[in-house]
Each structure stands twice: as structure tokens, then as C-alpha cells.
Design a protein around this motif. Structure first.
Motif: not given
Length: 909
Positions: A400-404, A407-413, A424-428
Motif C-alpha cells: 500500500v502506497n501513500l501520496t500527498y 486539495m485541487g488534486g495536484g502533487s504536494l511539494p 495548509l489543507d492537503f490530502q494523504a
């Protein structure tokens, strides 16, 4: 959960321990570091920093070995006020052969006790002081008092400070100016020597100013006190006015604000600067403070103090404040500096709640198999300094992999940089999981780049669901056959038994070429190019979504053609569309069209409505039609108003049967209905038509409806109480016209004191009441006979307890004595805008006929024909009639009068 960096004065350790799910089917491993962060200048010498890692496996804690670091001693002397050769911190005037005095403060800013040696250095003059001595200023009053000891060195604990007097004796030959600086030296040679003050040889006043703070460093939300001490170190009185001024609106004091009412002095007067003027009254926003003195004697001093508030969002770093004293004879200035300590703290948690703790710091989701799922988080820099953060995930199952993502769906630097107080709001996002994946949880950590502290939050995948459990079902209101031109309503149902919400759902229904789009519920939009109806919706967890689609079979659809229709569902979580069952309709050439109209469209209670039904056989076979009209309960059919045929009334429904229509034939039926009291804001009337072929097989049907808007009128006033007082002949409690006798002039009293007298028909009313229970009473003196039993009666029956809601009726039926009663007969004719009332009034010999005509609009060539009981008729004609008019004539009748029905007719231009 929030993390906090150790403070300079009290290093702390914060343990981050969050209880995980204890399920036996999976392992959850959380590793975290326990940090003790000690800055060299803050941690006491000899302090041991220990670092140890820990892991939790199935609820058991496993510890690593410890790593130790010992803090070394650091000596830091801090002598104030500072001064340079170009800008001495203090100034004084002394005569040759006299003594000059300066006030200093020495603080141990190291991390253990140290012995500081005191010395001095000079610059700027050819002569050397006769003697230089240091005295301990025990009462910190900035002047040498009797008994204060001379010192050449001081031993100070960590953070301890001492006040000193520097006494400089000038030789008799001294002239000009001497710059002298006290020097504090550590055992290792570290020196503080940038503390120059100026001695000018001569006579006259010499103003000296010292500014100090009562705390250093300070923190956000803390208050700090400032003290300004001015002294005349010269040989003559300083003439006034003497101004000791401290500006507070300078960039050097960003993040600090004057604390209202905190300024005080023991001599002189205080003035405040509001940004434009100085005044003795303290303004709302103080931008500066000054002490005004009338003068200073030789050796005299004056002190004033105030406090400032450190803002909650004050940035860390040094703050420097410059104060000055001035008079017509000279000036001096000094400065004080303080540090706002940097505090590093951050928090990571569910989106919108980064500082959540306990169970609130956990997120749980049930996801779809084969689709990635994103947990939303918020990272907050709750400290007062910028910081960078890295993200770590602990406890993810193998594969199982996790990417960040943003909130707009782009890659999180990463690393993430946040200013103080920013978030900062973000998605894991967890990678796509195969069906049958067991539940698991993992810890997401945000680690500070400044302190190394990490704040974890927990995400848990509780269930992985199979998409095949979502059911799509489509049905039709018609079938299995439909006629050309017939309306069809499709019902689209989506059953989601899964306990998770599916967002951004798109449902599509492509129409057959023989279907015409009419409307779609819930915001469905029709695209004529692709002939597709689309809905963009959210499918809630464990819910059933019902959509409705109205279409019409094309009039050009050939007989026996088959129409097949179905719909599909897709979303961001569902890559391959799900498809519903198919609905099939067979076109049958026989068809029946039905239309219903009503006039007027806006009415009031008591008005008459005119309905027009138009039924047409657009099929190819003769039909025997049955019409069934179901009116609103607050509509009443006006008897005799239907044409060309009267309906049969069954349970308030109007039914016309055996209406024959040949192919292409149409028929119109008109009838009238009256709006009754209690009607709502809209009245809807629905009619259904069914057509049978000669063989008796139902081949066509249609439904139509018409609605009108009901306006509030006098007959529909809210909370109106009305009733009638009458002699009840048949003792049934109900007023029967022509049988019961109304009682005029009876007095009716409401519980709020309102009174009413009954009219000639025995009626009373109270308007514009508030809803609720009221008591209404019939005055016994105005009622010649006792009341009969009544459901609302109280006591003897003269008082009624009534709940008034909308239009409410409460009658007072009274006993009627035995005797002869004459009945009065009348009738009413209403047609279009015309209303005709006919009444027979008994005379001593015969009867009088009274005809009352009313029309709201002009009527041309109006003719009124009134048949006579014994034959013949009376005719009244009007070339143009409008308004109201009463006509009478008398009849000789030895028997009881007979009421005949009049007739009217007119023409429209």
C-alpha cells in the motif's frame, strides 16, 4: 494534537502517544522520537539530553537504547546601556577635579554561575581620570548612596543581574570630552565593552537618561515594563521645560502595544502622543509618552514607567526602543532592547481541526475496491516563527502506497514551509486496494525542521467495499404500451447500501429517437446533440436516490415500434460506468389527449372558477371516453353549471361517462366550482381520461391538471370567529334557512372585551384575532329564550370556549317557542360575471317578488325572464347593465307562493 518547542527558561519534553486500533487481524506500528531540545545559551551547563526511540506493536511498547549529550558551560556577560564612540549611551558634564557618575546594569546571560571582573577603557581625550571606581547600586536608584559598597568583580547566577554606579574622578587639568566604557570580563576572556558614555569638562547641567525593561526575553501575550530614569549629572540646574520622550509607534517596537492606564510618575506630568498632537489625556491609541519637567536640580532625578503588551502574533526577534531627554540646554538619549522568544509549535489533524486530540484526532473511511482514497488533513504552524515540515507515514501495510496531494488534486511539494499562524489543507491518498483487503490504520506525522518534534494523526481504512453492491433500477409510469404524443415518466433509482458517500456522481440517460424530452427532476440537463439527460449529484451513504424523467412519445412514432431505454452511473471513484436494467415500451397507434384550463388564475374564497376540459382522440380508432375529475377538497361543484352534459357526483369526484369520440374528434366540457373557506395558497384540480375501443379493451388514457392561486380575502381572513344566534326549530344545533329563525340585535361579548350585535340574519363576527382558545358569551338579557345544549357550551350555555384557528364558527342555537312560522323562499343564479338573487316575501294578501342583479362588468342587451307560477312571465330588458339593481313586483296568491327559476341572457360585443 499540538507540539511545542522547549522554552529558553523551562525546557520540556512532550510525549506523543495516541492509542491505535487493537484489531487482531492487523498490526499497527507507530514509531516516534522523544526529543529534549536545549539551546546552549538556555540550558544549564551539565544538562544531559537523552534521545530514545519507541515502537508500539499490537499495544506493546518497545524502547531503543538511549543516546546522551551533555551541555557545556557558556559565559555571556551583558552590560547595558550600550554606547559607541559615535553615539555614547550616556552623557554628563563635570568640572575639572570633580566626579562624574553613570548607572549601568550587568546580567549573566550564560548557562551557569560566573565571576565577572570589572574594568574600564577610554577614548577621545588626552587626559586620564584620576580614579575610576565601581559601586553596587543596591537600591537600583541610579545614584550613589551612602553605604553602597565598592566592587571590582561580581559573581552572578544564571540569569541574575546587578545594578552598578561607575564613578569617574577628573583631574584638575582635564578639559574637553572623555569617552569611557565599563568592561565586564568572563573567566575565559569573553568581554562586553561597547558601553561608552561621555564626560564633558565644564560647568552647567548634564542630562543623563537610562531606560530599562523588567523582563527579557518575553513571549507572546506577555506584558513587559519599561522604566526611564533621567538625572542631572552636571554642575548647574537644568532649566525647563525638560522633555523625556519615548515614541512607541516606531518599527523597532513592532508587535508591542501600550497597555492602557499603565503609565505613572512621581514628579512632573505625563503627556501622550496620538499620532498628531501631544496632550495630557490618554488617547485610545497611544503612539508616544513623555514626561515634562519644569527643571532638574544638580543631582536630581525623575522616573516614569509604563507597560506594553506583546501581541499574540508578534514575530520573534530583537526589539529596540530609543528614548531621549531634551531641554534648551542640551539633550541625551538611550536605548533598551529586549528579545521576543521564538516558539516553534505545530499541529496536524483532520481537515479544519489540526489541534484535535484523542478520538477527534482519528479519521476512519470505508473505501471502494480498485479506487484510491484520500484523507484530508490540515497542518498548522501554531508557533510564532516560520518553520518547515516533512511528512512521514508509519504503519502502512505491505504493497500500500501513500501520496500527498493538494486539495485541487495536484502533487504536494515537500518539505512544506509555513509562516507563523498559517495553515495548509492537503490530502494523504492511499493507493487503489483490491477487494478483500483487511482493515488497517497508519499514522501520519508532520516533523518540524527546527525542533525535530513530530505531531501524529491517525487514518484508518475500516472496510473495502465491492462496487457490485450498488444497484441501478429503472421503471416507467406507462407500459407496456404507449400512444404517439403520450407523456411518459421514467423513475431512475440508485440504491447505495454501502456506508460511504460517493461524490461527483454523473448519471446519464440517452433517449430513444422516438422520445421527446420534457423535464427532469433534481437539476437534470438535456443535451440535444447527444440526446442525453445528465445529472451531477452526490450519492449519500446507505441511501436510495430517486430521479424522475418526463418524456413524450413522438407523434410520428410508427405503430408497434419498440422503445428501449436505460441509464448509467459513473464518478471519480467509479472508473467503469454501472448500467441499469432496460425499460421497453411498445407504441400503439390509438391515443387520447387531454387538456385542462381554469379561469381566473387568481381567486379569493367564495369566488367561482370556470374549468374547461378538452379531450381529443388523436388515434385511429373510435373511443368511448370516461372523464373523472378529482377537485381539491376546498372546491365545491356549482350545480347546473356544466355543459354540454352534467357530471355524476361520486365522493366529491365529477364523472362523465359514455362520451364517444371518432378518430380526430375533440370535445370541450365546461363547468364551474366555488372556492370554499379554508383553502390553501394553491388549489389543484386533476382530471383523468380513459378511452375504450369498441371491443372494450382500454387503449388510451391521459391525465391533466390545473392549478390556481388563492389570495387572502375578507372571507379567508386568518383567525376569524363568526357565528349565528337563532331559534332552533328542529333542535338539531344547525341553522336551517327557511326553518330556523335568526335573532337580530343579540349582544355577543368576546373575552378581550370586544362586543358585537347580531345583524338581521342573526350573524356576528370578530376579525383579526390571534390563534388560540377564546371565550365568547351571549348576553342573557339580549336572548329571549335559553340556549340549547352545545359541544362548546360552558355552564348554562351562554358562554362558549372556542379554539380559533383560521375561519372558526360558533353558533348559539336557542329554544324556539311553539307558534306559527312563515318560511321565506329565495334562490341565487350565478353565471359568468352576473349574479341574480330571487326572494319571495309574504304580504297580507299575496307575495312580493324581489330580484337583485349584480355584475362586475358591463353586459350588453341583458334580458331577465321570470316565469310566473300560474303561467306567463315577467320580462325586464337592459340595453347596457352594470353594477347592482333591485327589481320588485307583487303577486296575488291565495296559496303558498311557488318559487320559479328566472333566466337571463346577454350578448358580448
Amino acid at each position: 494534537m499540538q507540539t511545542q518547542a522547549p522554552t529558553p527558561t523551562a525546557p520540556r519534553v512532550k510525549r506523543f502517544f495516541k492509542q491505535k486500533n487493537r484489531g487482531s487481524a492487523f498490526w499497527a506500528v507507530l514509531v516516534w522520537a522523544l526529543f529534549w531540545l536545549h539551546l546552549a545559551w538556555a540550558a544549564p551547563a551539565g544538562t544531559v539530553i537523552r534521545n530514545q526511540a519507541a515502537a508500539i506493536v499490537n499495544g506493546q511498547i518497545y524502547l531503543s537504547n538511549e543516546v546522551e549529550t551533555r551541555v557545556q558551560a557558556v559565559c555571556v556577560p551583558a552590560m547595558t546601556p550600550n554606547g559607541s564612540l559615535a553615539s555614547p549611551g550616556q552623557r554628563t558634564t563635570a568640572p575639572a577635579g570633580g566626579t562624574a557618575y553613570f548607572s549601568y546594569r550587568l546580567q549573566n546571560s550564560g548557562n551557569q554561575s560566573f565571576l565577572f571582573n570589572l574594568s574600564w577603557l577610554q577614548n577621545g581625550a588626552s587626559w586620564t581620570p584620576s580614579a575610576v571606581r565601581f559601586y553596587l547600586d543596591t537600591n537600583a536608584n541610579a545614584q550613589l548612596d551612602p553605604g553602597e559598597p565598592e566592587v571590582s568583580s561580581l559573581s552572578l547566577d544564571m540569569g541574575q543581574e546587578a545594578h552598578l554606579i561607575l564613578a569617574v574622578q577628573t583631574p584638575p587639568s582635564a578639559s574637553g570630552e572623555l569617552l569611557i566604557s565599563p568592561v565586564a570580563t568572563c573567566p575565559d576572556g569573553t568581554r562586553d565593552e561597547d558601553n561608552f558614555s561621555s564626560i564633558r569638562i565644564g560647568s552647567g547641567p548634564a542630562l543623563s537618561l537610562v531606560k530599562s525593561v523588567d523582563a527579557n526575553p518575553v513571549r507572546q501575550n506577555q506584558t513587559v515594563g519599561f522604566t526611564l530614569r533621567v538625572q542631572n549629572l552636571g554642575s548647574a540646574r537644568a532649566m525647563g521645560p525638560v522633555y523625556v520622550e519615548d515614541r512607541l509607534d516606531i518599527p523597532g517596537l513592532n508587535g508591542l502595544a501600550y497597555l492602557a492606564g499603565s503609565a505613572s510618575t512621581v514628579k512632573g506630568r505625563l503627556e501622550y502622543f496620538d499620532g498628531a498632537n501631544w496632550g495630557s489625556l490618554e488617547p485610545t491609541l497611544v503612539r508616544g509618552i513623555r514626561l515634562v519637567l519644569d527643571g532638574l536640580e544638580v543631582g536630581e532625578e525623575a522616573i516614569f514607567s509604563f507597560r506594553m503588551q506583546v501581541a499574540a502574533d508578534a514575530a520573534p526577534g530583537e526589539r529596540v526602543n530609543l528614548a531621549q531627554v531634551s531641554s534648551s540646554e542640551g539633550s541625551a538619549q538611550t536605548q533598551a532592547s529586549l528579545q521576543i522568544a521564538a516558539e516553534y509549535a505545530h499541529a496536524l489533524g483532520p481537515i479544519g481541526n489540526p489541534q484535535a486530540a484523542g478520538t477527534a484526532d482519528r479519521q476512519e473511511a470505508e473505501v471502494l475496491a480498485g479506487q484510491p482514497y484520500c484523507f484530508s488533513h490540515t497542518l498548522l504552524n501554531s508557533g510564532n516563527a516560520p518553520d518547515t515540515y516533512t511528512l512521514e507515514a508509519l504503519g502502512l501495510p505491505s504493497g500500500v502506497n501513500l501520496t500527498y496531494r493538494t486539495m485541487g488534486g495536484g502533487s504536494l511539494p515537500t518539505p512544506i514551509t509555513l509562516a507563523a499562524g498559517h495553515s495548509l489543507d492537503f490530502q494523504a491518498c492511499v493507493s487503489a486496494l483490491p477487494p478483500g483487503t483487511p482493515a488497517f490504520e497508519f499514522s501520519l506525522l508532520a516533523r518540524s525542521g527546527s525542533t525535530g518534534n513530530a505531531d501524529p494523526t491517525v487514518d484508518r481504512v475500516a472496510q473495502v467495499w465491492d462496487l457490485s453492491q450498488i444497484v441501478l433500477f429503472k421503471s416507467s409510469s406507462s407500459g407496456p404500451t404507449a400512444s404517439p404524443g403520450q407523456g411518459v415518466e421514467y423513475t431512475l433509482q440508485v440504491e447505495n447500501p454501502l456506508p460511504l458517500t460517493i461524490s461527483n456522481v454523473q448519471i446519464e440517460d440517452t433517449l430513444d429517437a422516438h422520445l421527446e424530452f420534457l423535464s427532469a427532476s433534481d437539476g437534470g440537463v438535456f443535451d440535444p446533440g447527444t440526446r442525453t439527460v445528465r445529472w451531477n449529484l452526490t450519492l449519500a451513504a446507505r441511501s436510495t436516490l430517486t430521479l424522475r424523467l418526463r418524456v413524450r412519445v413522438s407523434t410520428a412514432a410508427p405503430d408497434n415500434v419498440t422503445i428501449v431505454n436505460r441509464f448509467s452511473l459513473r464518478s471519480a471513484e467509479i472508473g467503469n460506468p454501472l448500467v441499469s436494467n432496460s425499460v421497453t415500451l411498445r407504441v400503439q397507434a390509438a391515443a387520447l389527449l387531454l387538456e385542462k384550463r381554469v379561469e381566473p388564475r387568481k381567486v379569493r374564497v367564495g369566488d367561482l372558477l370556470t374549468y374547461t376540459l378538452t379531450v381529443a382522440n388523436v388515434g385511429q380508432v373510435p373511443l368511448t371516453v370516461r372523464l373523472e375529475d378529482t377537485p381539491d377538497p376546498h372546491l365545491q361543484y356549482h350545480a347546473g353549471s356544466a355543459s354540454p352534459a352534467e357530471p355524476v357526483l361520486q365522493n366529491s369526484r365529477l364523472i362523465w361517462e359514455n362520451l364517444t369520440l371518432a378518430p380526430g374528434e375533440r370535445m370541450e366540457i365546461r363547468y364551474r366550482m366555488r372556492v370554499l373557506a379554508g383553502a390553501g395558497s394553491e388549489l389543484k384540480n386533476t382530471v383523468q381520461a380513459t378511452g375504450d375501443s369498441a371491443s372494450g379493451t382500454a387503449v388510451a388514457s391521459a391525465v391533466a391538471s390545473a392549478a390556481v392561486q388563492v389570495e387572502q380575502g375578507v372571507l379567508a381572513a386568518p383567525h376569524l370567529l363568526m357565528g349565528r344566534v337563532f331559534l332552533d326549530t328542529n333542535r338539531d344545533g344547525l341553522y336551517t334557512a327557511g326553518l330556523d329563525v335568526p335573532l337580530p340585535g343579540a349582544r355577543v361579548i368576546l373575552s378581550n372585551g370586544w362586543q358585537a350585535l347580531t345583524d338581521a340574519e342573526g350573524r356576528y363576527s370578530f376579525r383579526n384575532l390571534t390563534g388560540g382558545v377564546w371565550e365568547v358569551m351571549l348576553e342573557p338579557a339580549s336572548a329571549p329564550f335559553p340556549p340549547l345544549p352545545h359541544p362548546e357550551a360552558q355552564g348554562a350555555g351562554y358562554r362558549h370556549r372556542v379554539r380559533v384557528e383560521g375561519l372558526t364558527v360558533s353558533d348559539f342555537p336557542l329554544e324556539r317557542p311553539a307558534g306559527l312560522a312563515h318560511a321565506q323562499r329565495e334562490t341565487t343564479l350565478e353565471f359568468g360575471p352576473l349574479t341574480l338573487h330571487k326572494k319571495l316575501l309574504p304580504l297580507p294578501a299575496g307575495v312580493r317578488v324581489v330580484l337583485v342583479l349584480e355584475s362586475a362588468e358591463p353586459l350588453t342587451d341583458l334580458t331577465l325572464t321570470d316565469p310566473l307560477p300560474g303561467g306567463g312571465e315577467r320580462v325586464f330588458q337592459f340595453a347596457l347593465f352594470q353594477g347592482r339593481q333591485t327589481l320588485t313586483y307583487d303577486l296575488d296568491s291565495p296559496r303558498a307562493p311557488q318559487l320559479t327559476d328566472p333566466q337571463v341572457r346577454w350578448r358580448y360585443p
